[in-house]
Design a protein around this motif. Structure first.
Motif, PDB file in Angstrom:
ATOM      1  N   LEU A 243      -3.780   6.870  -2.728  1.00  0.00           N
ATOM      2  CA  LEU A 243      -3.801   5.406  -1.959  1.00  0.00           C
ATOM      3  C   LEU A 243      -3.713   4.257  -2.945  1.00  0.00           C
ATOM      4  CD1 LEU A 243      -3.914   3.756   0.582  1.00  0.00           C
ATOM      5  CD2 LEU A 243      -6.403   3.876   0.922  1.00  0.00           C
ATOM      6  N   TYR A 244      -2.679   3.742  -3.209  1.00  0.00           N
ATOM      7  CA  TYR A 244      -2.388   2.584  -4.296  1.00  0.00           C
ATOM      8  C   TYR A 244      -2.478   1.315  -3.739  1.00  0.00           C
ATOM      9  CZ  TYR A 244      -1.794   6.715  -7.358  1.00  0.00           C
ATOM     10  OH  TYR A 244      -1.876   7.828  -8.072  1.00  0.00           O
ATOM     11  N   ARG A 245      -2.624   0.226  -4.196  1.00  0.00           N
ATOM     12  CA  ARG A 245      -2.417  -1.223  -3.740  1.00  0.00           C
ATOM     13  C   ARG A 245      -1.823  -1.906  -4.883  1.00  0.00           C
ATOM     14  NH1 ARG A 245      -7.609  -4.318  -2.031  1.00  0.00           N
ATOM     15  NH2 ARG A 245      -8.050  -4.316  -4.276  1.00  0.00           N
ATOM     16  N   LEU A 246      -0.592  -2.384  -4.615  1.00  0.00           N
ATOM     17  CA  LEU A 246       0.176  -3.005  -5.624  1.00  0.00           C
ATOM     18  C   LEU A 246       0.016  -4.607  -5.142  1.00  0.00           C
ATOM     19  CD1 LEU A 246       3.481  -1.201  -6.400  1.00  0.00           C
ATOM     20  CD2 LEU A 246       1.687  -1.502  -7.819  1.00  0.00           C
TER      21      LEU A 246
ATOM     22  N   SER B  44      -0.311  -6.037 -10.398  1.00  0.00           N
ATOM     23  CA  SER B  44      -1.356  -5.139 -10.696  1.00  0.00           C
ATOM     24  C   SER B  44      -1.556  -3.932  -9.642  1.00  0.00           C
ATOM     25  CB  SER B  44      -2.647  -6.213 -10.423  1.00  0.00           C
ATOM     26  OG  SER B  44      -2.691  -6.439  -9.039  1.00  0.00           O
ATOM     27  N   CYS B  45      -2.121  -3.022 -10.273  1.00  0.00           N
ATOM     28  CA  CYS B  45      -1.911  -1.557  -9.447  1.00  0.00           C
ATOM     29  C   CYS B  45      -3.412  -1.152  -9.260  1.00  0.00           C
ATOM     30  CB  CYS B  45      -1.349  -0.726 -10.016  1.00  0.00           C
ATOM     31  SG  CYS B  45      -1.237   0.920  -9.186  1.00  0.00           S
ATOM     32  N   THR B  46      -4.141  -0.866  -8.114  1.00  0.00           N
ATOM     33  CA  THR B  46      -5.600  -0.486  -7.985  1.00  0.00           C
ATOM     34  C   THR B  46      -5.615   0.982  -7.251  1.00  0.00           C
ATOM     35  OG1 THR B  46      -6.218  -2.890  -7.552  1.00  0.00           O
ATOM     36  CG2 THR B  46      -7.645  -1.167  -7.136  1.00  0.00           C
ATOM     37  N   VAL B  47      -6.341   1.642  -7.661  1.00  0.00           N
ATOM     38  CA  VAL B  47      -6.736   2.881  -6.957  1.00  0.00           C
ATOM     39  C   VAL B  47      -7.723   2.794  -5.804  1.00  0.00           C
ATOM     40  CG1 VAL B  47      -7.113   5.271  -6.771  1.00  0.00           C
ATOM     41  CG2 VAL B  47      -5.854   4.240  -9.020  1.00  0.00           C
ATOM     42  N   LEU B  48      -7.278   3.257  -4.538  1.00  0.00           N
ATOM     43  CA  LEU B  48      -8.288   2.761  -3.500  1.00  0.00           C
ATOM     44  C   LEU B  48      -8.772   4.298  -2.883  1.00  0.00           C
ATOM     45  CD1 LEU B  48      -6.608   0.119  -1.448  1.00  0.00           C
ATOM     46  CD2 LEU B  48      -8.248  -0.499  -3.230  1.00  0.00           C
ATOM     47  N   PRO B  49      -9.914   4.186  -2.461  1.00  0.00           N
ATOM     48  CA  PRO B  49     -10.472   5.491  -1.847  1.00  0.00           C
ATOM     49  C   PRO B  49      -9.878   5.705  -0.354  1.00  0.00           C
ATOM     50  CG  PRO B  49     -12.286   3.965  -1.651  1.00  0.00           C
ATOM     51  CD  PRO B  49     -10.980   3.337  -2.430  1.00  0.00           C
ATOM     52  N   GLY B  50     -10.049   6.886   0.259  1.00  0.00           N
ATOM     53  CA  GLY B  50      -9.608   7.070   1.613  1.00  0.00           C
ATOM     54  C   GLY B  50      -8.227   7.574   1.734  1.00  0.00           C
ATOM     55  N   GLY B  51      -7.683   8.109   0.692  1.00  0.00           N
ATOM     56  CA  GLY B  51      -6.227   8.348   0.979  1.00  0.00           C
ATOM     57  C   GLY B  51      -5.954   9.608   1.727  1.00  0.00           C
TER      58      GLY B  51
ATOM     59  N   TYR C 276       0.712  -1.151  -0.091  1.00  0.00           N
ATOM     60  CA  TYR C 276      -0.085  -0.035   0.047  1.00  0.00           C
ATOM     61  C   TYR C 276       0.680   1.396  -0.041  1.00  0.00           C
ATOM     62  CZ  TYR C 276      -3.662  -3.466   1.184  1.00  0.00           C
ATOM     63  OH  TYR C 276      -4.451  -4.494   1.234  1.00  0.00           O
ATOM     64  N   MET C 277       0.703   2.137  -0.934  1.00  0.00           N
ATOM     65  CA  MET C 277       1.519   3.338  -1.110  1.00  0.00           C
ATOM     66  C   MET C 277       0.441   4.772  -0.826  1.00  0.00           C
ATOM     67  SD  MET C 277       3.961   2.474  -4.283  1.00  0.00           S
ATOM     68  CE  MET C 277       2.366   2.425  -5.499  1.00  0.00           C
TER      69      MET C 277
ATOM     70  N   ILE D  28      -7.314  -1.759   3.902  1.00  0.00           N
ATOM     71  CA  ILE D  28      -6.853  -0.849   4.646  1.00  0.00           C
ATOM     72  C   ILE D  28      -7.649   0.146   5.085  1.00  0.00           C
ATOM     73  CG2 ILE D  28      -5.885   0.610   2.543  1.00  0.00           C
ATOM     74  CD1 ILE D  28      -3.440   1.160   3.918  1.00  0.00           C
ATOM     75  N   GLU D  29      -7.508   0.695   6.378  1.00  0.00           N
ATOM     76  CA  GLU D  29      -8.407   1.774   6.908  1.00  0.00           C
ATOM     77  C   GLU D  29      -7.619   2.737   7.689  1.00  0.00           C
ATOM     78  OE1 GLU D  29     -12.257   2.462   9.603  1.00  0.00           O
ATOM     79  OE2 GLU D  29     -11.187   0.398   9.691  1.00  0.00           O
ATOM     80  N   ILE D  30      -7.663   3.884   7.447  1.00  0.00           N
ATOM     81  CA  ILE D  30      -6.842   5.199   7.677  1.00  0.00           C
ATOM     82  C   ILE D  30      -7.796   5.902   8.576  1.00  0.00           C
ATOM     83  CG2 ILE D  30      -5.494   7.008   7.073  1.00  0.00           C
ATOM     84  CD1 ILE D  30      -4.741   5.641   4.671  1.00  0.00           C
TER      85      ILE D  30
END
Length: 527
Positions: free
Chosen positions: A233-236, A248-255, A217-218, A297-299
């Motif tokens: 907030l990226y997930r590799l 694979s790379c995914t853009v996640l909400p909540g960054g 997670y970046m 992942i939760e921030i």
């Protein structure tokens, strides 16, 4: 969360923005001083020895078969394990800046091979890389993912210098964002492969990364091209089958919008983000708690510590995770302070009593913090150095040899990053080559006046050919400031006494007898 001030008893001037901390079995080691390692600690790695609120830096050793490790600032650093069965502590270091402000593209592996009463001996090896080798950079991250019994290093982000064809004397140290490529490195064979994803449009630096098993997670980061800190907030996800890796790379909400933050692990699946910047000239005093479970992942915001007025009003701050939910923070001191008090230091404890040892191999994380204001415009890009959040804590022990700071050389006097004369124009942070002899450091010549001192050949207006000639010879040289004084102190040349040729003994001429007839002849002649 608790905050306490720390007093550094020796070598405090070494702790400046750009350093990293490594945690080996509860012992924390400092790495990345701004100058070259000193003679009393040629490795440049020091043990962080904490006793109550006192901190001492004690030198560490390298084994004879170790390669040379320069003091790199702002590198990417993380822990690594050869296999889940082999519990061997290792760190991977990639990139970073040398004291010459050159960027490194090398990758080093450091392991502790001998521990004896806090006298730790390290082994450092350089790994040769082939394939799509990541260019030299700093302010990036490196993480290790594990999948199907195999592992890969993942390198992303950072900054590098402009291409050599575009660099000029005025813009010699201008930096640009690295292309947003993801690099996979096989440490066993040194093979590198790059991947490009449409989701990653900008090269990011000084972001936070967290690795768990086969996922990274970046979070956050700073884009130099548009001077922004987008809430990324990226997930590799990396799958390592028998054939080629699948990434694979995914853009996640909540960054969150943040750069140059410090990350520390408090529980097996819980992390805390401390520090960083949310705008160009504004520190981020809010802390966040990050929970990672399965593929989620939760921030969330969390209660902030009671920051001191010094921390609140300071424009700069920097630090690193020491492990077990503890963060080592530094802020610039008053300009009137001495060099040893140039910074104030704090320990921030965020928790971490519940860490699970069996989860150590599953987690790793790295991120970056504040750039030394001497290296760039403050807050222009929040250039920081990289950290690593570990799961171990300090292990106090008083049985260790006393380290005498007086044995240290004064870098301001003996190093080449000095002000050699009142008109010295060599910038210690933006030095660029002037002579062909300056491949590794500014060309210098030794002035023999008094106890002697080093001066930059450039500041003395020495031609390169003359510099080479003086360096080869054994004659004394005096700098512009001392040449007249030195001439006045010269011993007068010894005047040899005149050589007097002794008179030679001549033989006496025989006495001639004049007869009376000759006498009468002479009388008539003169009469």
């Amino acid at each position: 969360m608790s905050l306490q001030m720390i007093t550094v008893n020796n070598n405090a001037s070494l702790i400046q923005p750009g350093f990293s901390l490594m945690n080996f079995g509860g012992q924390v080691f400092f790495f990345g001083q701004k100058g070259w390692p000193k003679r009393s600690c040629p490795t440049g790695i020091f043990l962080f020895d904490f006793k109550q609120n006192q901190l001492k830096l004690r030198p560490a050793l390298f084994s004879k078969d170790s390669c040379y490790l320069p003091p790199l600032r702002y590198p990417a650093i993380c822990t690594f394990q050869d296999s889940l069965e082999l519990k061997k502590e290792q760190y991977i270091i990639h990139g970073g800046k040398t004291p010459n402000n050159e960027l490194s593209d090398k990758i080093y592996i450091i392991s502790a091979i001998c521990k004896n009463n806090k006298k730790v001996t390290f082994c450092c090896t350089e790994k040769e890389l082939v394939g799509d080798i990541p260019e030299a950079r700093y302010g990036h991250t490196i993480d290790v993912v594990y999948s199907r019994g195999k592992s890969r290093c993942v390198v992303f982000g950072g900054r590098s210098y402009m291409p050599s064809a575009q660099r000029t004397t005025e813009k010699w140290n201008s930096v640009v964002d690295c292309p947003p490529h993801v690099f996979l490195i096989d440490l066993e064979f040194g093979c590198c492969t790059s991947y490009n994803f449409p989701e990653l449009q900008d090269g990011l630096s000084f972001h936070v990364s967290i690795a768990r098993d086969d996922t990274i997670y970046m979070i956050g980061g700073h884009s130099l091209s548009n001077n922004s800190r987008p809430p990324n907030l990226y997930r590799l996800k990396v799958d390592l089958p028998l054939g080629s890796p699948e990434v694979s790379c995914t853009v996640l909400p909540g960054g969150i919008s943040i750069s140059s933050a410090i990350l520390t692990q408090t529980k097996s699946n819980e992390f805390v983000i401390v520090g960083g910047y949310q705008f160009e000239n504004q520190k981020r005093l809010v802390c966040n708690i990050i929970t990672v479970e399965d593929n989620k992942i939760e921030i969330q915001d969390m209660e902030t510590p009671d920051w001191t007025p010094d921390i609140k009003h300071s424009k700069l701050w920097f630090g690193s995770s020491t492990g077990n939910g503890t963060v080592f923070l530094g802020i610039p001191g008053d300009n009137r302070q001495t060099l040893s008090d140039a910074h104030y230091f704090y320990l921030l404890k965020c928790g971490g009593e519940d860490l699970m040892a069996e989860e150590q191999a599953a987690f790793s994380c790295s991120q970056a913090s504040t750039e030394d204001p001497g290296d760039s415009t403050p807050f222009e890009d929040s250039e920081e150095f990289c950290f690593s959040a570990e799961i171990t804590s300090f292990d106090g022990d008083s049985d260790i040899d006393t380290y005498n700071e007086d044995d240290e050389e004064d870098e301001s006097e003996t190093g080449y990053w000095i002000i050699c004369c009142p008109t010295c124009d060599v910038d210690i942070n933006t030095w660029v080559p002037f002579y062909s002899t300056e491949l590794n450091k500014p060309a210098m010549i030794y002035c023999s006046h008094g106890d002697g001192h080093w001066v930059h050949a450039k500041c003395m207006n020495l031609a390169e050919q003359l510099l080479i000639q003086l360096s080869k010879g054994s004659s004394k040289y005096f700098c512009n400031e001392h040449v007249e004084i030195a001439r006045g102190l010269q011993t007068p040349k010894k005047i040899l006494p005149l050589k007097r040729t002794p008179l030679k003994n001549h033989k006496k001429a025989p006495v001639k007898i004049i007869t009376p007839a000759k006498k009468s002849f002479f009388r008539k002649l003169f009469d």
